[in-house]
Structure formats: C-alpha cells, structure tokens
Design a protein around this motif. Structure first.
Motif, PDB file in Angstrom:
ATOM      1  N   SER A  62      41.411  51.694  35.450  1.00 17.63           N
ATOM      2  CA  SER A  62      40.858  50.350  35.278  1.00 17.63           C
ATOM      3  C   SER A  62      39.348  50.393  35.066  1.00 17.63           C
ATOM      4  O   SER A  62      38.636  51.168  35.720  1.00 17.63           O
ATOM      5  CB  SER A  62      41.162  49.486  36.509  1.00 17.63           C
ATOM      6  OG  SER A  62      42.552  49.299  36.661  1.00 17.63           O
ATOM      7  N   LYS A  63      38.887  49.559  34.160  1.00 14.37           N
ATOM      8  CA  LYS A  63      37.455  49.475  33.866  1.00 14.37           C
ATOM      9  C   LYS A  63      36.795  48.420  34.762  1.00 14.37           C
ATOM     10  O   LYS A  63      37.457  47.656  35.456  1.00 14.37           O
ATOM     11  CB  LYS A  63      37.229  49.127  32.396  1.00 14.37           C
ATOM     12  CG  LYS A  63      37.898  50.091  31.431  1.00 14.37           C
ATOM     13  CD  LYS A  63      37.381  51.518  31.601  1.00 14.37           C
ATOM     14  CE  LYS A  63      38.032  52.452  30.592  1.00 14.37           C
ATOM     15  NZ  LYS A  63      37.625  53.857  30.805  1.00 14.37           N
ATOM     16  N   GLU A  64      35.471  48.382  34.703  1.00 14.32           N
ATOM     17  CA  GLU A  64      34.733  47.498  35.601  1.00 14.32           C
ATOM     18  C   GLU A  64      35.142  46.034  35.451  1.00 14.32           C
ATOM     19  O   GLU A  64      35.311  45.317  36.442  1.00 14.32           O
ATOM     20  CB  GLU A  64      33.228  47.646  35.349  1.00 14.32           C
ATOM     21  CG  GLU A  64      32.380  46.802  36.285  1.00 14.32           C
ATOM     22  CD  GLU A  64      30.892  47.036  36.084  1.00 14.32           C
ATOM     23  OE1 GLU A  64      30.107  46.238  36.629  1.00 14.32           O
ATOM     24  OE2 GLU A  64      30.521  48.005  35.395  1.00 14.32           O
ATOM     25  N   HIS A  65      35.346  45.572  34.199  1.00 17.23           N
ATOM     26  CA  HIS A  65      35.695  44.165  34.021  1.00 17.23           C
ATOM     27  C   HIS A  65      37.085  43.856  34.563  1.00 17.23           C
ATOM     28  O   HIS A  65      37.334  42.751  35.053  1.00 17.23           O
ATOM     29  CB  HIS A  65      35.583  43.762  32.540  1.00 17.23           C
ATOM     30  CG  HIS A  65      36.685  44.286  31.662  1.00 17.23           C
ATOM     31  ND1 HIS A  65      36.673  45.563  31.149  1.00 17.23           N
ATOM     32  CD2 HIS A  65      37.839  43.715  31.229  1.00 17.23           C
ATOM     33  CE1 HIS A  65      37.758  45.757  30.424  1.00 17.23           C
ATOM     34  NE2 HIS A  65      38.486  44.662  30.461  1.00 17.23           N
ATOM     35  N   GLU A  66      38.000  44.843  34.504  1.00 17.46           N
ATOM     36  CA  GLU A  66      39.337  44.645  35.063  1.00 17.46           C
ATOM     37  C   GLU A  66      39.289  44.618  36.584  1.00 17.46           C
ATOM     38  O   GLU A  66      39.973  43.809  37.232  1.00 17.46           O
ATOM     39  CB  GLU A  66      40.264  45.758  34.567  1.00 17.46           C
ATOM     40  CG  GLU A  66      40.506  45.713  33.075  1.00 17.46           C
ATOM     41  CD  GLU A  66      41.118  46.995  32.529  1.00 17.46           C
ATOM     42  OE1 GLU A  66      42.033  46.889  31.697  1.00 17.46           O
ATOM     43  OE2 GLU A  66      40.671  48.087  32.924  1.00 17.46           O
ATOM     44  N   LEU A  67      38.490  45.503  37.164  1.00 18.26           N
ATOM     45  CA  LEU A  67      38.328  45.496  38.613  1.00 18.26           C
ATOM     46  C   LEU A  67      37.648  44.208  39.074  1.00 18.26           C
ATOM     47  O   LEU A  67      38.021  43.630  40.110  1.00 18.26           O
ATOM     48  CB  LEU A  67      37.515  46.711  39.064  1.00 18.26           C
ATOM     49  CG  LEU A  67      38.201  48.068  38.875  1.00 18.26           C
ATOM     50  CD1 LEU A  67      37.202  49.198  39.087  1.00 18.26           C
ATOM     51  CD2 LEU A  67      39.376  48.224  39.835  1.00 18.26           C
ATOM     52  N   THR A  68      36.668  43.745  38.317  1.00 17.55           N
ATOM     53  CA  THR A  68      35.987  42.502  38.671  1.00 17.55           C
ATOM     54  C   THR A  68      36.967  41.338  38.711  1.00 17.55           C
ATOM     55  O   THR A  68      36.949  40.509  39.635  1.00 17.55           O
ATOM     56  CB  THR A  68      34.862  42.206  37.666  1.00 17.55           C
ATOM     57  OG1 THR A  68      33.902  43.270  37.708  1.00 17.55           O
ATOM     58  CG2 THR A  68      34.182  40.886  37.981  1.00 17.55           C
ATOM     59  N   LYS A  69      37.859  41.275  37.727  1.00 22.79           N
ATOM     60  CA  LYS A  69      38.861  40.205  37.709  1.00 22.79           C
ATOM     61  C   LYS A  69      39.753  40.285  38.945  1.00 22.79           C
ATOM     62  O   LYS A  69      40.062  39.259  39.571  1.00 22.79           O
ATOM     63  CB  LYS A  69      39.715  40.296  36.449  1.00 22.79           C
ATOM     64  CG  LYS A  69      40.753  39.191  36.352  1.00 22.79           C
ATOM     65  CD  LYS A  69      41.644  39.349  35.152  1.00 22.79           C
ATOM     66  CE  LYS A  69      42.583  38.159  34.980  1.00 22.79           C
ATOM     67  NZ  LYS A  69      43.259  37.731  36.202  1.00 22.79           N
ATOM     68  N   ALA A  70      40.162  41.490  39.319  1.00 26.72           N
ATOM     69  CA  ALA A  70      41.022  41.645  40.496  1.00 26.72           C
ATOM     70  C   ALA A  70      40.289  41.231  41.767  1.00 26.72           C
ATOM     71  O   ALA A  70      40.868  40.576  42.642  1.00 26.72           O
ATOM     72  CB  ALA A  70      41.501  43.092  40.599  1.00 26.72           C
ATOM     73  N   PHE A  71      39.019  41.604  41.888  1.00 29.47           N
ATOM     74  CA  PHE A  71      38.230  41.190  43.055  1.00 29.47           C
ATOM     75  C   PHE A  71      38.104  39.666  43.104  1.00 29.47           C
ATOM     76  O   PHE A  71      38.207  39.062  44.179  1.00 29.47           O
ATOM     77  CB  PHE A  71      36.844  41.831  43.016  1.00 29.47           C
ATOM     78  CG  PHE A  71      36.764  43.195  43.644  1.00 29.47           C
ATOM     79  CD1 PHE A  71      36.316  43.349  44.942  1.00 29.47           C
ATOM     80  CD2 PHE A  71      37.140  44.327  42.933  1.00 29.47           C
ATOM     81  CE1 PHE A  71      36.237  44.603  45.528  1.00 29.47           C
ATOM     82  CE2 PHE A  71      37.061  45.587  43.506  1.00 29.47           C
ATOM     83  CZ  PHE A  71      36.613  45.732  44.812  1.00 29.47           C
ATOM     84  N   GLN A  72      37.871  39.063  41.946  1.00 30.54           N
ATOM     85  CA  GLN A  72      37.742  37.606  41.912  1.00 30.54           C
ATOM     86  C   GLN A  72      39.063  36.914  42.230  1.00 30.54           C
ATOM     87  O   GLN A  72      39.102  35.921  42.960  1.00 30.54           O
ATOM     88  CB  GLN A  72      37.240  37.161  40.538  1.00 30.54           C
ATOM     89  CG  GLN A  72      35.804  37.573  40.246  1.00 30.54           C
ATOM     90  CD  GLN A  72      35.408  37.305  38.813  1.00 30.54           C
ATOM     91  OE1 GLN A  72      36.229  37.372  37.900  1.00 30.54           O
ATOM     92  NE2 GLN A  72      34.123  37.018  38.595  1.00 30.54           N
ATOM     93  N   ASP A  73      40.158  37.434  41.682  1.00 38.02           N
ATOM     94  CA  ASP A  73      41.480  36.846  41.908  1.00 38.02           C
ATOM     95  C   ASP A  73      41.921  36.961  43.364  1.00 38.02           C
ATOM     96  O   ASP A  73      42.446  36.014  43.945  1.00 38.02           O
ATOM     97  CB  ASP A  73      42.537  37.557  41.048  1.00 38.02           C
ATOM     98  CG  ASP A  73      42.562  37.068  39.619  1.00 38.02           C
ATOM     99  OD1 ASP A  73      41.875  36.072  39.330  1.00 38.02           O
ATOM    100  OD2 ASP A  73      43.266  37.676  38.808  1.00 38.02           O
TER     101      ASP A  73
END
Length: 493
Positions: free
Chosen positions: A84-95
């Motif tokens: 997973s890339k940073e933007h994908e991890l960011t989405k998961a953290f936000q979700d």
C-alpha cells in the motif's frame, strides 16, 4: 465467536501441526498460546473491543497470530496490502481511525508519518526490525494484561477493501458470525478435516486467502502452509511443487496464471497427494486447465467469490468443465436475474445474485443499492445456471461510458482493438481531457509490436461509430492488476 475455534482445535488436535512457514512450525496448542500472548500485549497497548487495528503484513505467521489475537479481543482487523502507498494508507487511517497498526519495516515508517500528519495517536507494532518508537511484535506477550471476556458474535471481526476493479475501493466489514460461517461451510463442502494440508500461495489480506486458506484451515483443523512470497511466482513455482510434496498438501488455491506456470515448471515432482487445485480471481483458460491435468493428473477447478461475498461456488464435478465455477457451496444460494430483477430460467444469461451466511449486508459508511439489496449481493457478474445448478460466468455486467449522450460499451471497443496485430492487451475506460468537459473513450494498450496512437484510432474508426472511437490512447508496459489478477480500472482513468 471466531477465536473459540482455536481452543476447540487445541482440545481436538493439540499436538498436530497447525501452521508452517519456512523452518517455523506451530502446533495447534502453540498457535493458541501465541495468540493469547499477543492479545494480552494488545490490551496493554490500549486495544479494546470495537476498536480497529490495521494489519499490513505479508503471508507470515504473525499475520495469523495477530488476526486471531484481535478476534479474541473483539477488535476489527483492517486488512491492507503490504505494498500500500501513502495515499492508500491515509485513506485507511481516515476511514478507520485505528488504535494500532501491525506491520513490518517496509510500511512502519509511512504509517507513523501518516498518523502524525492526521493528528492521530496510533501504536505501531512491527514484526521485524523496528524504528525506535515502534513495539516489537515478539515482545507483546511481555506486557501481560488480563484478557477480557469473549466478544459478541455480531461484532465486526474483519474489514477489507473491495478490489477497485470497477471504481473507488469501498470498505466491507464482516462479523465473527459471518467469518465462522465461512470457516465451516468451505470444509463441509469440500470434505476437509485435520488430515488435510492447505498451501497458501495467495495473499492472506485478500478474501480468497483469508477465507479459503486461513479460515478453512482453522475451521477444519487442517495444516496451513504459508509460502514466503518475496519473489515472483515464476521464480518460486519450483519451491511450490516441493512444498506440495514435502508437506503432503491436499489443497492449493491459486490464480489462473499460476496454474499455467505450475503446469510448465521444469520439474519432475509429482503431486501424488493433491486432492484439490482451485483457481479464482479471474477466468481460468481452458488451455491452462488442460495442461495442468495432463501434467499432474489432478484437475484445476474454478472457485468463485469476491470481497463482498466470499466463497460462493466451487466446481466439484468428477470431471470439471473449465468454463463453469460449479455449484454454490453449502448454505449459499445463487439466482440469475433479468433487468427487472426477476429470476430467469436455466440457461438464460443474466445478473448474478448471491445470498450467503458469509456475506455482509452492505459497505461500511457507503450506500450501494446496486451491490447490496433485499438481503442479496450483486457482485457485478453476468452468468447463467444450467439445469443441474452449475454456474457459468460470462463476464461483468455492462458498465457503459456516456459520450455526449451516447452509450459506449467498453467491451465492444476492446474486442475491436484486440483484432489489431500490434495490440496484446487493452482496457477501455472513460476519461476527461483538458479540452472537453465531458467523458471520452480512453484505451490503455500493451503493445505486441510498435504502432502509433493515430493508427489505432483509424483502425477503430473503420469498424466503430465515431462516438465509440477512442479519443485517448495510452501505451503502457502492463495493465495494472490486483494480486488476484483483476484489472484496476481506477488506475487507468
């Protein structure tokens, strides 16, 4: 609840091998003990029932231990690809706003940076070399906190993201009860028990690996063999054949290209104990199935499932038809619907609808009446059922591109482009250009031989109406796909 399966296996098979990874071997009793130690350490880190924890790991024993430790606590495991890339991890953290992340050195630093940027306080646990601020996974048991009572069966046990093959990935959550149902129905449908061994060559973070490997092994008492996945499969296919023989593997779930690579592997190894080779994630080419059967004397069978409805059907016929994904597994119902949502007769192609004790009732924080409605899941596939209940998939349900009011079927454009000798692979999607504030047709092309954008456009213009001709042609080295071979159209838009 889900973690009680471990104790049941201890009582029944305590001394038998439960998990194998390289030189590491754990019995059922040892696995259960490691799970309790990890769960105790997670309690000490503040993980409570109802929390979410990101699990970002490859196929290693710690994945299994961590997953069931979270299940023991009633915390939901959010499964993500270790790539997973940073933007994908960011989405998961936000979700998910996770309480903790369990990962390895490849992702730990990025997870810490994302949490800091979002102002979230998250414990980062790593299974290998660790940054100074992270917690080593192997020390969790040293923290020793009292375990809570077993959680309720309706609590979320796992969260996964849809593949994104038809748009933005959406989060799916399944309860302990739904995961337990899968851990029971697959072994019952296949007749598996503690004498079996399952080789997991597909990612555990995906519904296929999670359900048809890990849950199935725990539910049946079978040995789960994890193959280290640090190399491309074409390199490790010889080791795959060795593991099947050395560990007396009886079930190996794979994806279609693996069937072909195993059949053509330069090895004299025979697969004498193998009972089942299942292929899922995409259609299994008849040539690959025939080559596998000729080489090993064991048929490669299709298995059907998806993130929204795992473990739907499997081809268990004595002589399987390579085109069919077989009959629904025990407790699963499949219906073929027409455009008015009415069930059609046997042999008629329509939209596949699934009702299953394994499936959730909808996406988390997202409404999608096209996928979940009236207790049924609509995976987005078109198919037909024969008189004996066998399901054959014939493609995805149509997703049209709207070009100034005209409807363009991307499959039609793809079929035309594939007739050009310079085109090896192509995927057609909608996109927008800087000049036009409207959707146009875009073709992403992998070349067989050199050709120009203009040449392909002209080729299409002689065979298609003008509004169907691609306005954008993008040449690529490869088509982006998920670990199970699904085209990631979102990356082409």
């Amino acid at each position: 609840m889900l973690a009680t399966l471990l104790q049941a296996n201890v009582d029944r098979f305590g001394g038998r091998t439960a998990l194998v990874h390289g030189e590491r071997r754990l019995t059922h009793a040892e696995l259960a003990a490691e799970v309790d130690r990890a769960a105790s350490g997670l309690v000490a880190l503040g993980v409570e029932p109802g929390d979410t924890v990101l699990l970002v790991l490859p196929n290693v024993p710690e994945f299994v231990v961590a997953f069931f430790a979270l299940a023991r606590l009633g915390a939901g495991a959010v499964l993500l690809d270790v790539a997973s890339k940073e933007h994908e991890l960011t989405k998961a953290f936000q979700d998910c706003r996770p309480r903790a992340v369990i990962t390895d050195r490849r992702v730990a630093g990025t997870c810490q940076a994302v949490a800091t940027a979002l102002g979230q306080t998250v414990a980062v646990v790593t299974v290998d070399e660790v940054p100074s601020s992270a917690v080593p996974f192997h020390t969790l048991g040293d923290r020793g906190a009292e375990l809570p009572a077993y959680p309720e069966a309706d609590l979320p046990a796992v969260f996964q993201y849809s593949s994104g093959s038809t748009g933005r990935p959406k989060r799916v959550g399944r309860s302990h009860e739904q995961c337990l149902a899968e851990a029971r129905l697959v072994p019952e449908s296949l007749g598996l028990d503690e004498q079996d061994a399952i080789l997991c060559t597909v990612p555990l973070f995906h519904a296929y690996g999670l359900g048809d490997c890990m849950f199935t092994a725990i539910g049946s008492g079978a040995k789960l063999v994890l193959q280290p996945d640090g190399q491309p499969f074409v390199v490790r296919r010889l080791r795959t054949l060795e593991l099947i023989g050395d560990e007396q593997v009886t079930l190996v779930p794979v994806v279609p290209f693996m069937v072909d690579l195993l059949a053509s592997a330069p090895s004299a190894r025979e697969l004498t104990g193998l009972r089942y080779c299942f292929s899922a994630g995409n259609a299994l080419p008849a040539a690959a199935a025939e080559a596998f059967l000729a080489r090993f004397g064991v048929p490669a069978r299709q298995l059907y499932g998806c993130t929204e409805a795992p473990s739907i059907a499997a081809n268990l016929d004595d002589i399987p038809n390579a085109e069919s994904v077989g009959r629904p597994l025990r407790g699963v119902e499949v219906s073929i619907r027409d455009e008015d949502d009415r069930e059609v007769e046997a042999g008629v192609v329509g939209t596949v609808a699934v009702q299953s004790p394994v499936a959730p009732s909808g996406y988390v924080d997202a409404s999608d009446v096209q996928t979940f409605r009236d207790g049924w899941v609509f995976p987005g596939d078109a198919g037909r059922v024969d008189d004996e209940g066998r399901l054959t998939l014939v493609g995805r349900t149509k997703v049209f591109i709207d070009v100034v009011g005209h409807k363009v079927d991307p499959v039609e454009v793809e079929e035309v482009l594939l007739q050009h000798p310079a085109v090896r692979e192509v995927v057609v999607v909608a996109t927008r250009t800087p000049l036009l504030d409207t959707d146009v047709v875009k073709a992403a092309v992998v070349q067989e031989e050199p050709c120009s954008e203009r040449e392909l456009m002209h080729f299409c213009s002689t065979r298609l109406a003008a509004f169907k001709v691609p306005q954008v042609v993008e040449f690529r080295d490869e088509i982006p796909r998920s670990p199970l071979g699904k085209v990631l159209r979102k990356e082409l838009v």
